[in-house]
Design an enzyme around this catalytic site. Structure first.
Site, mmCIF file in Angstrom:
data_model
loop_
_atom_site.group_PDB
_atom_site.id
_atom_site.type_symbol
_atom_site.label_atom_id
_atom_site.label_comp_id
_atom_site.label_asym_id
_atom_site.label_seq_id
_atom_site.Cartn_x
_atom_site.Cartn_y
_atom_site.Cartn_z
ATOM 1 N N LYS A 1 5.924 -3.566 -6.102
ATOM 2 C CA LYS A 1 5.438 -4.691 -5.293
ATOM 3 C C LYS A 1 4.965 -5.777 -6.254
ATOM 4 C CE LYS A 1 2.254 -5.738 -1.445
ATOM 5 N NZ LYS A 1 1.191 -5.231 -0.550
ATOM 6 N N SER B 1 -0.839 -2.461 5.000
ATOM 7 C CA SER B 1 0.338 -3.033 4.337
ATOM 8 C C SER B 1 1.337 -2.035 3.781
ATOM 9 C CB SER B 1 -0.097 -3.940 3.195
ATOM 10 O OG SER B 1 -0.391 -5.197 3.711
ATOM 11 N N SER C 1 2.036 -6.203 4.466
ATOM 12 C CA SER C 1 2.567 -7.157 3.519
ATOM 13 C C SER C 1 3.632 -6.597 2.573
ATOM 14 C CB SER C 1 1.428 -7.734 2.679
ATOM 15 O OG SER C 1 0.841 -6.729 1.887
HETATM 16 N N1 GLN Z 1 -1.972 -7.035 7.766
HETATM 17 C C1 GLN Z 1 -3.270 -6.903 7.167
HETATM 18 C C2 GLN Z 1 -3.799 -8.252 6.763
HETATM 19 O O1 GLN Z 1 -3.077 -9.209 6.881
HETATM 20 C C3 GLN Z 1 -3.220 -5.959 6.024
HETATM 21 C C4 GLN Z 1 -2.727 -6.544 4.774
HETATM 22 C C5 GLN Z 1 -2.737 -5.555 3.651
HETATM 23 O O2 GLN Z 1 -2.929 -4.365 3.848
HETATM 24 N N2 GLN Z 1 -2.576 -6.069 2.445
HETATM 25 O O3 GLN Z 1 -4.918 -8.356 6.332
#
Ligand code: GLN
Length: 465
Positions: free
Chosen positions: A66, A165, A141
């Site tokens: 990532k 994410s 994400s």
């Molecule tokens: N979707 C969640 C957010 O936007 C989690 C993001 C993540 O885990 N990095 O905060």
């Protein structure tokens, strides 16, 4: 995992992964960068194998990283304009551990900029497409990592999970996704989002591979004082019948009917396999999303304050004073969602509102932690949906932040409590989109959780056969 040996060369493994990465990039865009130098590393591994050297447990295994993990290879952009062309002087501990076991990074994967989002549409480079339907989102994400594994480009990819994410994109693409206990794997060298919930984890095709990756990557790190003392390899895995908690409130009309059916099918399969189902009342969980979207932006605002155009990546060149340089760099460099979180974070931390928002959210967090403790006095693991719906259409939620945040309603509670969560694929819906469910365990139960996911994998395969 297929490792290199005298019979299978690392070069052939890496060549195959690179060929697929290039082939799929245009249609799905899982990568922000493809590492064609990976072949050189593969050659080195092959030379060492030829000499009879020990090349590690992940010898020659191609993997995707990532793009919020720092390493000397390529630029670490976190899919944000403000980090464009940032080359890191350090390597993340997790990357160093993977590579010391012979793993080879073949590309950096796309994400919502700074990991803010649930669809990978907030990326400066544009969205990654879902592996089953290119009109749908990959989830986020860590959308790029999930898709890279789902398309069989690599056998594993790294992710970070601050509020879902890893688990949500895993479930949107039919792969396994593990968010370990908070502190299990070092966050050193990972671009910070919210330091009190960020976790490093993985996407794989099997639960057994998650175990191997945890053995390699978990453990205390002097460079990250929030890492836990080593516990993974020595923690117990109980065999036999388990008590599986089901959260009553997570079965309601707001949840997609096919996900609810998948839950019911899994419950029947678990009972048939001799496990006991325990119904859980967890009323405090309804505050988790609100608490998360106060605590996380507060930490985001603080973590992103270092990006000012002086030290890292992009700098706006249209400024006539230092103040303007900061302002223009941040204005041009951050995505709208990054700015929204900086604004919310600074607001909830401001002296007039701290008690009303941040402090209250912190108290709600304590209630949530206690509620999970109570739940785990009654059951071994919790089974729950990952998200209220399967992959949605590109563009459907990206201009409506609240509906995007609602995506996270069932993934964020355990991040606030630091618990491990593991998304498992459970089949497809009528449109052919992947469905996933998550298993949640008490802190430090990661090994048992992976063991149980392996059992569930077998149960599900038998049910299908
Ligand atoms: N979707 C969640 C957010 O936007 C989690 C993001 C993540 O885990 N990095 O905060």
């Amino acid at each position: 995992m297929k490792t290199a040996s005298k019979e299978i060369s690392a070069v052939s493994l890496v060549e195959e992964a690179l060929e697929k990465a290039h082939r799929y990039q245009k249609e799905y865009q899982p990568f922000t960068w493809i590492n064609d130098h990976a072949i050189e590393q593969a050659r080195e591994i092959d030379n060492r194998i030829a000499k009879g050297e020990n090349v590690g447990r992940l010898a020659g295994v191609p993997y995707a990283l990532k793009d919020n993990f720092l390493s000397s290879q390529g630029e670490t952009t976190a899919s944000a304009h403000i980090l464009e062309s940032f080359t890191s002087p350090v390597t993340a501990t997790a990357v160093a551990k993977l590579e010391s076991e012979g793993a080879i990074m073949i590309g950096r994967t796309n994400l919502d900029a700074f990991a803010h989002g649930s669809s990978t549409e907030n990326s400066y480079y544009g969205p990654t497409k879902n592996s089953k339907d290119t009109e749908c989102v990959a989830g986020g994400s860590s959308g790029g990592s999930a898709v890279a594994v789902a398309l069989d480009i690599v056998e594993f990819a790294t992710g970070t999970d601050t509020g879902g994410s890893i688990r949500q994109p895993a479930s949107f693409n039919g792969v396994f996704g593990l968010k370990p206990t908070y502190g299990a794997i070092s966050r050193y060298g990972v671009v910070a989002m919210a330091s009190s919930t960020d976790c490093v984890g993985f996407f794989t095709k099997t639960a057994a591979d998650l175990n191997l990756l945890m053995e390699v990557c978990s453990g205390q790190d002097a460079k990250d004082l929030t890492t836990l003392p080593d516990y993974y390899a020595t923690s117990p895995v109980k065999s036999g019948s388990k008590k599986i908690g089901i959260i009553k409130d997570f079965d309601n009309d707001a949840i997609d009917s096919e996900i609810r059916t998948a839950m019911k099918t899994e419950i029947i399969a678990l009972e048939k396999a001799g496990h006991e189902i325990v119904l859980l009342d967890m009323p405090a969980l309804k505050y988790a999303l609100a608490a998360y979207y106060i605590i996380v932006p507060a930490e985001v605002a603080s973590n992103l304050s270092r990006h000012d155009g002086i030290r890292y990546g992009f700098r706006s060149n249209s400024s006539s004073s230092l103040g303007e340089l900061y302002q223009n760099t941040r204005n041009e460099g951050f995505m709208p969602e990054n700015k929204r979180r900086i604004m919310i974070g600074n607001f909830v931390l401001s002296s007039g509102f701290y008690d009303a928002y941040y402090l209250k959210a912190a108290k709600a967090r304590t209630l949530i932690i206690e509620e999970y403790q109570k739940a785990f006095s009654m059951c071994d693991f919790i089974l729950a949906p990952v998200s209220p719906n399967p992959a949605f259409k590109l563009g459907e939620k990206v201009n409506d932040p609240v509906s995007m945040y609602l995506e996270d309603v069932m993934s964020v509670p355990l991040n606030l409590a630091g618990l491990p969560g593991l998304a498992i694929p459970v089949g497809k819906n009528a449109q052919g989109l992947d469905l996933g469910l998550q298993l949640v365990g008490p802190r430090r139960s990661d090994r048992a959780l992976i063991g149980f996911a392996e059992e569930l994998e077998t149960i599900n395969q038998q049910e299908k056969a």
